[in-house]
Design an enzyme around this catalytic site. Structure first.
Site, PDB file in Angstrom:
ATOM      1  N   PRO A  71       0.818  -1.226   0.000  1.00  0.00           N
ATOM      2  CA  PRO A  71       0.000   0.000   0.000  1.00  0.00           C
ATOM      3  C   PRO A  71       0.841   1.261   0.000  1.00  0.00           C
ATOM      4  CG  PRO A  71      -0.984  -1.612   1.440  1.00  0.00           C
ATOM      5  CD  PRO A  71       0.322  -2.206   0.972  1.00  0.00           C
ATOM      6  N   CYS A  72       0.407   2.225  -0.825  1.00  0.00           N
ATOM      7  CA  CYS A  72       1.258   3.381  -1.097  1.00  0.00           C
ATOM      8  C   CYS A  72       0.815   4.649  -0.396  1.00  0.00           C
ATOM      9  CB  CYS A  72       1.294   3.641  -2.608  1.00  0.00           C
ATOM     10  SG  CYS A  72      -0.324   4.043  -3.314  1.00  0.00           S
ATOM     11  N   GLN A  73      -0.327   4.626   0.334  1.00  0.00           N
ATOM     12  CA  GLN A  73      -0.842   5.884   0.867  1.00  0.00           C
ATOM     13  C   GLN A  73       0.159   6.583   1.782  1.00  0.00           C
ATOM     14  OE1 GLN A  73      -2.401   2.953   0.844  1.00  0.00           O
ATOM     15  NE2 GLN A  73      -4.606   3.159   0.568  1.00  0.00           N
ATOM     16  N   SER A  74       0.918   5.793   2.533  1.00  0.00           N
ATOM     17  CA  SER A  74       1.818   6.400   3.508  1.00  0.00           C
ATOM     18  C   SER A  74       3.032   7.058   2.862  1.00  0.00           C
ATOM     19  CB  SER A  74       2.288   5.344   4.514  1.00  0.00           C
ATOM     20  OG  SER A  74       2.857   4.231   3.853  1.00  0.00           O
ATOM     21  N   TRP A  75       3.266   6.777   1.575  1.00  0.00           N
ATOM     22  CA  TRP A  75       4.391   7.398   0.866  1.00  0.00           C
ATOM     23  C   TRP A  75       3.924   8.519  -0.059  1.00  0.00           C
ATOM     24  CZ3 TRP A  75       9.008   5.685   2.444  1.00  0.00           C
ATOM     25  CH2 TRP A  75       9.103   4.399   2.968  1.00  0.00           C
TER      26      TRP A  75
END
Length: 348
Positions: A71-75
Site C-alpha cells: 500500500p502506497c498511501q503512507s508514501w
C-alpha cells in the site's frame, strides 16, 4: 513459471504477468470490496483473504516469482508523508519477510514516486538493503517509470524494485521504451455516448449500464480539485488515474478550466454541462484493462479505488515479458557454459 501476488487489488499487475505467460497460482488481498472482482476475473488463481501480517511464510506456495505493490498511501506526496513510520509503510517488511523465506528467482515491487522525497531517503536506503540481503540475496534494479512510455495513455510515475536471485548471476535491465504516445481520443472516444451518472448516493447502475461500468461519480468538486486544470484534450494523454472517484480527471469533451488566480479555476461559463468525471470504464481503459474485465461493486467509489490502485496492465505486461526473457536467456547461457565446460560451478 509460477508466481504469487501480494496486495493484488483487482489484479492489474497479475493480468500483465499472465499475458506474458506466467501462471499466477496464488494471490493475497485483504480488502473485502475487491474480492468478488478478483475472483471472477482470475478464476484459476487461489485468493487468500488474510492480511499479509497474518500469513505464515510456509503457507505461501513455492514459486518462481513474487510480485506486488505494498500500500502506497503512507508514501504519497498528497498524504501525511509518514512513510516507513506508518503501519501501511511497514507492510514492505512483511513482503520482504516472505521473500526471504520463499527465495524465488525474482521479485517485483511497485510503489508511488513519493518514496523518492528527501525525507524518505534513509527509509528507502534501508528497504533497498533489505531486498539485496534477503536470504542468499538479490541483485536489485530500481527505477522510476512513467507509464506513458509503456503503451499506456496516461502520465503515471511509479517506482519499481526488481530483484534477481544472486545465484542466477545477472542483474535485470529495465527495457528501453519504443512505444508511441497513445491519446485519449485513441483510447476512449468510442465511449463518449451511453454513459450514465451514478444513482443517488453514488451507487452503481449495475446491469443498466449499456457498457459495463460505464458510469461516473456525481457531486460537488472540492476547492483542491478546482485549484488546478483537470481537463486533458482529446489529443493528449490522461492525468494520473487516482484511487478516489472525487479526484478522477474530467472528460476531454470539456474545454480546459479557466484560470482566475493562483489556485483558483472555474468551469468555462456557459459550458458547465460538459464537465463530468471520467467514468469507471473510461478510467479502466486508461489503465489498459480489457473491456471484458468487469468490476463488481455497489458503491461506485469502490470501482474507482480498484482501478486507481492498479498497475496499468500494459506496463505490467511489458516488464513481465522482459523479466521472463532475461531469465530464460540467462538460464540458456549458463546451460551452454555447463555443456562446454562441465567443471564450471555456475549452478542456478
Amino acid at each position: 513459471m509460477n508466481i504469487v501476488s501480494f496486495f493484488a487489488g483487482a489484479g492489474g499487475l497479475d493480468l500483465g504477468f499472465q499475458k506474458a505467460g506466467f501462471n499466477v497460482i496464488w494471490a493475497n488481498e485483504y480488502d473485502k470490496e475487491i474480492w468478488e472482482t478478483y475472483e471472477k476475473n482470475h478464476p484459476k488463481t487461489t485468493l487468500d483473504k488474510r492480511s499479509i501480517v497474518n500469513i505464515p511464510a510456509d503457507e505461501v506456495p513455492d514459486c518462481d516469482g513474487i510480485i506486488g505493490g505494498p500500500p502506497c498511501q503512507s508514501w504519497s506526496e498528497a498524504g501525511a508523508l509518514k512513510g516507513i513510520n506508518d503501519k501501511r509503510g511497514q507492510l514492505f517488511f512483511d513482503f520482504i519477510r516472505i521473500l526471504e523465506a520463499k527465495q524465488p528467482k525474482f521479485f517485483l515491487a511497485e510503489n508511488v514516486s513519493g518514496m523518492l522525497l528527501g525525507r524518505h531517503s534513509e527509509a528507502l536506503k534501508n528497504i533497498k538493503e533489505m531486498f539485496r540481503n534477503a536470504g542468499i540475496g538479490y541483485e536489485l534494479s530500481f527505477e522510476m517509470l512513467n507509464a506513458s512510455d509503456y503503451n499506456v495513455p496516461q502520465d503515471r510515475k511509479r517506482v519499481f524494485f526488481i530483484g534477481i536471485r544472486k545465484d542466477l548471476k545477472f542483474k535485470f535491465e529495465f527495457p528501453k521504451t519504443k512505444f508511441s504516445k497513445i491519446t485519449l481520443e485513441q483510447t476512449i472516444s468510442d465511449l463518449k455516448d451511453n454513459v450514465l451518472p451514478a444513482l443517488t448516493g453514488n451507487k452503481t447502475n449495475g446491469d443498466n449500464c449499456i457498457i459495463s461500468n460505464h458510469e461516473f461519480m456525481t457531486g460537488e468538486f472540492s476547492t483542491i480539485f478546482m485549484s488546478r486544470n483537470r481537463v486533458r484534450n482529446w489529443d493528449e494523454q490522461s492525468f494520473t488515474i487516482q484511487a478516489g472517484g472525487r479526484h478522477a480527471p474530467l472528460h476531454p469533451q470539456a474545454p480546459k478550466m479557466k484560470f482566475i488566480e493562483q489556485n483558483i479555476r472555474i468551469f468555462v461559463p456557459g459550458k458547465e454541462h460538459l464537465y463530468r468525471r471520467l467514468s469507471v470504464r473510461e478510467c479502466a481503459r486508461i489503465q489498459t484493462f480489457p473491456d471484458e474485465f468487469t468490476f463488481y461493486y455497489n458503491s461506485i467509489s469502490a470501482g474507482y479505488k480498484m482501478i486507481g490502485n492498479a498497475v496499468p496492465v500494459n506496463l505490467a505486461h511489458y516488464l513481465a515479458q522482459n523479466i521472463k526473457e532475461q531469465i530464460i536467456k540467462n538460464e540458456a547461457l549458463i546451460e551452454n557454459l555447463h555443456l562446454s565446460n562441465p567443471n564450471l560451478n555456475l549452478a542456478v
